[in-house]
Design an enzyme around this catalytic site. Structure first.
Site, short mmCIF file in Angstrom:
data_model
loop_
_atom_site.label_atom_id
_atom_site.label_comp_id
_atom_site.label_asym_id
_atom_site.label_seq_id
_atom_site.Cartn_x
_atom_site.Cartn_y
_atom_site.Cartn_z
N SER A 150 -20.24 -1.28 -21.75
CA SER A 150 -19.90 -2.79 -21.09
C SER A 150 -21.01 -2.99 -20.05
CB SER A 150 -18.73 -3.04 -20.66
OG SER A 150 -18.29 -2.15 -19.52
N SER A 207 -19.51 3.52 -20.66
CA SER A 207 -20.15 1.95 -20.29
C SER A 207 -21.41 2.30 -19.31
CB SER A 207 -19.13 0.90 -19.83
OG SER A 207 -18.23 0.78 -20.83
N LYS A 237 -22.80 -5.01 -11.18
CA LYS A 237 -22.06 -5.51 -12.29
C LYS A 237 -21.05 -6.39 -12.05
CE LYS A 237 -19.50 -3.29 -16.33
NZ LYS A 237 -19.14 -1.96 -16.99
#
Length: 487
Positions: A155, A179, A80
């Protein structure tokens, strides 16, 4: 082998160990899939093909010498894009950091590098991890591989979409209010947020420091356990790292479920979509068949979870993001008239709408006239939520509930309604507020879209959660399903 993307991390580790497969072959296979399918998904912000092939070659050389670093050695993955990677752009999905190239590497990244991971690139995310749909990235929306007209969740949407479409076997994520777990549920994969303080936050761009925790997204619970073995553990460079953090997560896999009591909160079922509730009940029934006892419980303070979470996280975000001012690093506006103009325009132009919304909420909640009414009240709500969980764990070992109130919704359908977007985190934020470990695993499909169920445990009970999900996955094939256009 043309079906390598169907295999789990554990299966790939065995093939590499037996020298049936080389890391270079494996990496080329996944790089080819990234090149073919990422344009449809927009899961990657940047790819690192040359670096990946160099990592793979080095892994093969180690294995030939009998010096593989770990079971993960030679297996491709992605990070990420809020984990700092030395020499590789780290943007946090924001214009503010579009050109930021870190001079150091996050501890989570460094530990996986030491384990021999092969980095394929940096994965998209909502800007500064503030979002639940991955529509808030400066680099464009990410698309759900099960239906490219729907959101993948956020996210960590890039991580979830890439793993679900089998572009990579696993990815890192971060979880501040769901997330990791929410996109895992929407994309039909497994995602775990460990106990707060288990994985180092050093080098992870902060959203809300008391809530942020690194996590893992993969096909199976067994894979998540193998990955956490390498990336978790105490880090003296992170003041929030817990000295009690576990470093072994796979030792309870395959244990019987006899004697385990799973709590099913009655208040989670009130108002829950009927089809989601049916999947939850079916999941509970299978756990009961496997030997666990299902007990109805009540979590008394969860009604204040969303309000408490958004006030606390926004307050912490407003403080954390003060550093992005156009002076030290990050985006700087062109031709500022003076210092005040530099600050104002750099932040106004560098941050997206959702980030600015949360900075404003947080600044307001922390202001002298409203601190007690908002921020302090949210902190009291947080303590009540923790106490509610501690009370529940006197009656049960693990709590089972839905991960999300619905399946993945259409792109754009909630982007202008922040309250509706916030409510998508209804079942996930409580675990962050209490610092508890929580895992989402696939639990079936509704109209062709994946559904996830969530397991929440007491602090440092990750091995038990992983075993429960592993036993469930031994009896089901939901985690093996692949979106039609990515097979």
């Amino acid at each position: 082998m043309s079906d390598l993307h169907h295999k789990t991390v554990a299966e790939l580790a065995t093939l590499l160990h037996n020298k049936t497969l080389s890391s270079v072959e494996l990496t080329q296979h996944f790089l080819s899939r990234i090149q073919q399918y990422n344009p449809k998904l927009n899961a990657y912000i940047c790819t690192t093909a040359d670096r990946a092939l160099a990592d793979a070659k080095a892994s093969d050389e180690r294995r030939q010498k009998g010096a593989a670093h770990s079971p993960l050695d030679g297996i491709p993955m992605g990070h990420k894009d809020l984990f700092c990677t030395k020499g590789i752009a780290t943007t946090a999905g924001s214009k503010m950091l579009e050109r930021f190239i870190p001079s150091y590497t996050a501890t989570v990244v460094a530990r996986l590098e030491a384990a021999g991971s092969v980095l394929t690139g940096k994965l998209s995310m909502d800007e500064f991890a503030m979002g639940s749909s991955n529509e808030r990235s400066y680099f464009g929306a990410v698309y759900n591989p099960w239906d490219e007209q729907r959101i993948p969740g956020g996210s960590s949407g890039g991580s979830a979409a890439a793993v679900a479409a089998r572009l990579i076997p696993y990815a890192t994520g971060s979880d501040t209010g769901g997330s990791v777990r929410q996109p895992a549920a929407y994309c039909g994969i497994t995602g775990i947020k460990p106990t707060y303080g288990t994985c180092s936050r050093w080098g992870m761009i902060a959203y809300a420091s008391s809530l942020d925790q690194a996590g893992v997204l993969a096909k199976t619970a067994q894979d998540c356990a193998l990955i956490l073995n390498e990336m978790a553990g105490h880090d003296p460079k992170d003041s929030t790292s817990n000295p009690k953090a576990l470093t072994q997560f796979d030792h309870e896999l395959n244990r019987d479920l006899d004697g385990i009591t799973i709590g099913l909160p009655s208040n989670y079922l009130a108002g829950l979509d009927a089809k989601i509730a049916e999947k939850l009940q079916q999941t509970a029934a299978l756990y009961e068949k496997l030997g666990a006892t299902i007990k109805e419980i009540t979590l008394s303070a969860t009604d204040v979870a969303i309000a408490s979470y958004y006030l606390i996280s926004s307050a912490e975000a407003s403080s954390n993001l003060e550093r992005f001012d156009g002076v030290h690093y990050g985006y700087r506006c062109a031709n500022p008239k003076d210092l005040s103009d530099l600050y104002e325009r750099s932040r106004s132009e560098g941050f997206g709408a959702e980030v600015k919304r949360r900075i404003m909420i947080g600044t307001y909640a922390l202001s002298a006239g409203y601190y007690d009414a908002y921020y302090e009240q949210a902190r009291r709500g947080r303590r009540a939520i923790l106490n509610s969980f501690l009370q529940a764990f006197k009656e049960c070992d693990v709590i089972l509930g839905p991960t999300t109130p619905t399946t993945a919704y259409p792109l754009g359908s909630k982007v202008d309604d922040p309250v509706a977007m916030f409510l998508g985190d209804l079942y996930t934020v409580s675990a962050n507020l209490a610092g508890l470990p929580a895992l989402s695993h696939p639990a079936g499909f509704i109209d062709g879209l994946p559904v996830g169920c969530q397991l929440i445990g007491a602090h440092f009970s990750e091995p038990q959660l992983l075993n429960l999900a592993h036993r469930f996955q031994q009896e089901t094939d939901f985690h093996q399903q692949i979106p039609e256009h990515y097979r």
